[in-house]
Design an enzyme around this catalytic site. Structure first.
Site, PDB file in Angstrom:
ATOM      1  N   GLN A 193      -2.230   2.513  10.075  1.00  0.00           N
ATOM      2  CA  GLN A 193      -0.927   2.578   9.405  1.00  0.00           C
ATOM      3  C   GLN A 193       0.097   3.353  10.207  1.00  0.00           C
ATOM      4  O   GLN A 193       1.291   3.070  10.148  1.00  0.00           O
ATOM      5  CB  GLN A 193      -1.075   3.203   8.010  1.00  0.00           C
ATOM      6  CG  GLN A 193      -1.825   2.329   7.013  1.00  0.00           C
ATOM      7  CD  GLN A 193      -3.271   2.745   6.886  1.00  0.00           C
ATOM      8  OE1 GLN A 193      -3.898   3.162   7.867  1.00  0.00           O
ATOM      9  NE2 GLN A 193      -3.832   2.635   5.693  1.00  0.00           N
ATOM     10  N   ALA A 248       0.739   5.042  -2.412  1.00  0.00           N
ATOM     11  CA  ALA A 248       0.573   5.310  -3.844  1.00  0.00           C
ATOM     12  C   ALA A 248       1.804   4.954  -4.679  1.00  0.00           C
ATOM     13  O   ALA A 248       1.683   4.231  -5.681  1.00  0.00           O
ATOM     14  CB  ALA A 248       0.178   6.773  -4.052  1.00  0.00           C
ATOM     15  N   ARG A 259       0.863  -1.176   0.000  1.00  0.00           N
ATOM     16  CA  ARG A 259       0.000   0.000   0.000  1.00  0.00           C
ATOM     17  C   ARG A 259       0.901   1.228   0.000  1.00  0.00           C
ATOM     18  O   ARG A 259       2.101   1.139   0.193  1.00  0.00           O
ATOM     19  CB  ARG A 259      -0.996   0.007   1.168  1.00  0.00           C
ATOM     20  CG  ARG A 259      -0.653  -0.708   2.425  1.00  0.00           C
ATOM     21  CD  ARG A 259       0.404  -0.054   3.265  1.00  0.00           C
ATOM     22  NE  ARG A 259       0.156   1.374   3.459  1.00  0.00           N
ATOM     23  CZ  ARG A 259       1.122   2.237   3.662  1.00  0.00           C
ATOM     24  NH1 ARG A 259       2.378   1.858   3.707  1.00  0.00           N
ATOM     25  NH2 ARG A 259       0.847   3.500   3.852  1.00  0.00           N
ATOM     26  N   ASP A 284      -1.860  10.773  -2.168  1.00  0.00           N
ATOM     27  CA  ASP A 284      -2.171   9.744  -3.157  1.00  0.00           C
ATOM     28  C   ASP A 284      -2.501  10.357  -4.508  1.00  0.00           C
ATOM     29  O   ASP A 284      -2.373   9.692  -5.527  1.00  0.00           O
ATOM     30  CB  ASP A 284      -3.341   8.891  -2.666  1.00  0.00           C
ATOM     31  CG  ASP A 284      -2.907   7.951  -1.561  1.00  0.00           C
ATOM     32  OD1 ASP A 284      -2.645   6.780  -1.851  1.00  0.00           O
ATOM     33  OD2 ASP A 284      -2.821   8.394  -0.400  1.00  0.00           O
ATOM     34  N   ASN A 296      -5.511  12.312   0.252  1.00  0.00           N
ATOM     35  CA  ASN A 296      -4.615  11.526   1.096  1.00  0.00           C
ATOM     36  C   ASN A 296      -5.461  10.704   2.064  1.00  0.00           C
ATOM     37  O   ASN A 296      -6.695  10.775   2.067  1.00  0.00           O
ATOM     38  CB  ASN A 296      -3.636  12.436   1.838  1.00  0.00           C
ATOM     39  CG  ASN A 296      -2.467  11.672   2.429  1.00  0.00           C
ATOM     40  OD1 ASN A 296      -1.833  10.870   1.755  1.00  0.00           O
ATOM     41  ND2 ASN A 296      -2.176  11.906   3.696  1.00  0.00           N
ATOM     42  N   LYS A 297      -4.799   9.936   2.891  1.00  0.00           N
ATOM     43  CA  LYS A 297      -5.489   9.039   3.818  1.00  0.00           C
ATOM     44  C   LYS A 297      -6.536   9.794   4.634  1.00  0.00           C
ATOM     45  O   LYS A 297      -6.329  10.930   5.050  1.00  0.00           O
ATOM     46  CB  LYS A 297      -4.476   8.392   4.748  1.00  0.00           C
ATOM     47  CG  LYS A 297      -5.036   7.358   5.701  1.00  0.00           C
ATOM     48  CD  LYS A 297      -5.791   6.253   4.989  1.00  0.00           C
ATOM     49  CE  LYS A 297      -4.933   5.541   3.978  1.00  0.00           C
ATOM     50  NZ  LYS A 297      -5.711   4.517   3.218  1.00  0.00           N
TER      51      LYS A 297
END
Length: 344
Positions: free
Chosen positions: A187, A52, A50, A228, A238-239
């Site tokens: 994460q 990008a 995982r 990302d 993004n996350k």
């Protein structure tokens, strides 16, 4: 490898692709060996790999594996199947387009493998440049706050936002890193904390909900995150949780910095409104490590990413330069500049 940089989550060796299974970190360090493109696609889809840039690199190697079948039908299936694995990260489509151009120019299986290896090597070089440029923009002698994982685990190596962290710590400019846990996949807790500990960089884990209070304390000199996808107007996907962090940083006058390679910039998507946002299954919110934490029949909304408006981004750090307050003009300038030219 350079100082504070010992981890590689994606690498090719002995005719196969090795992927560090990030679902099993931090307790187990286990690599999956992939010899077929479908194994790579499954690994991307199931979060073995995982981040990008790492997704794009793995997909490029997947094409190289498919080319060994010497079947145009199989190669076409690989391009289509790999492209469908994760919709939000633009690096996936970018890497596959580059591999397709090489194939259309007559590259055989060996040449396609060499192209995938170049994509990874270029990513590592870009990350080291991002790290060096970004470190100069961090207030000296302060801590930084980051979100999700943006290091060697999420890239070809060294990392984007964690590349900035690595360079700043090596230069003596950084006291410690605060890592948000990053629910629901954790994460930050499972990956960033593990990665920084492995490289000997001081890290302190916080609950996502503690970020605003930490920023209010004055200990953090900057927030540094990855991306990302960066839209043509500077909006950043993004996350999930990044947008809230940007709002909190703005409220407390803490610089909010985004570190991303040029391959993450998407000139074809006008704004964040056009970025596809992946949603995932309810079980990610309903349980942790197989242990139920919520009523099993509760309704769930589980977007994986959010979009931070460009107005909240104080600087975009790329391998071609650092742009303050990125907008459509700045993105065009970055993408149109010759490869050897650095944007001041």
């Amino acid at each position: 490898m350079t100082a504070f940089d010992r981890i590689r989550a994606v690498f090719w060796e002995s005719g196969r692709l090795h992927l560090l299974d990030q679902r099993r970190l931090p307790t187990v360090e286990h690599y999956l060996d992939c010899t077929r493109w479908r194994e790579v696609a499954e690994a991307i889809r199931d979060m073995v790999v995982r981040g990008a840039p790492a997704i794009g690199i793995a997909a490029a190697y997947g094409v190289a594996l498919a080319a060994r079948e010497r079947s145009e039908r199989e190669l076409a299936a690989a391009f289509e199947g790999l492209a469908a694995t994760r919709p939000t990260a633009v690096n996936l489509g970018w890497a596959l387009a580059r591999m397709r151009r090489a194939h259309d120019a007559g590259a055989d299986a060996g040449a396609l493998l060499a192209e995938a290896q170049r994509i990874q090597a270029e990513d590592v070089a870009a990350n080291r440049r991002i790290g060096a440029l970004g470190a100069e923009h961090l207030p000296a002698g302060r801590a930084v706050l980051t979100h999700c994982n943006t290091g060697s685990l999420a890239t070809g190596g060294y990392g984007t936002a964690l590349g900035v962290v690595r360079s700043a710590y090596a230069a003596g400019r950084l006291t410690r890193v605060y890592a948000g846990e990053t629910r629901p996949w954790l994460q930050g807790a499972r990956l960033t904390a593990w990665e920084l500990q492995a490289d000997g960089i001081p890290v302190r884990l916080i609950a996502d909900g503690a970020a605003a209070s930490l920023l209010a304390s004055g200990e953090v000199g900057a927030v540094v995150v990855g991306a990302d996808r960066v839209a043509a107007n500077g909006d950043v996907a993004n996350k999930i949780g990044t947008y809230a962090l940007a709002l909190a940083a703005a409220a407390h006058d803490v610089p909010f910095l985004v570190a991303a390679p040029l391959s993450t910039l998407d000139a074809d998507t006008a704004s964040g409104a056009g970025i596809p946002i992946e949603t995932r299954g309810a079980e990610e919110l309903l349980s942790i490590a197989g242990q139920a934490i919520a009523p099993p029949d509760i309704e769930v909304w589980n977007p994986v990413f959010d979009v931070t408006p460009a107005r909240l981004v104080d600087a975009l750090i790329t391998e071609r330069g650092v742009v303050a307050r990125p907008d459509a003009h700045a993105i065009r300038r970055l993408l149109s500049a010759p490869a050897h030219e650095e944007i001041p």
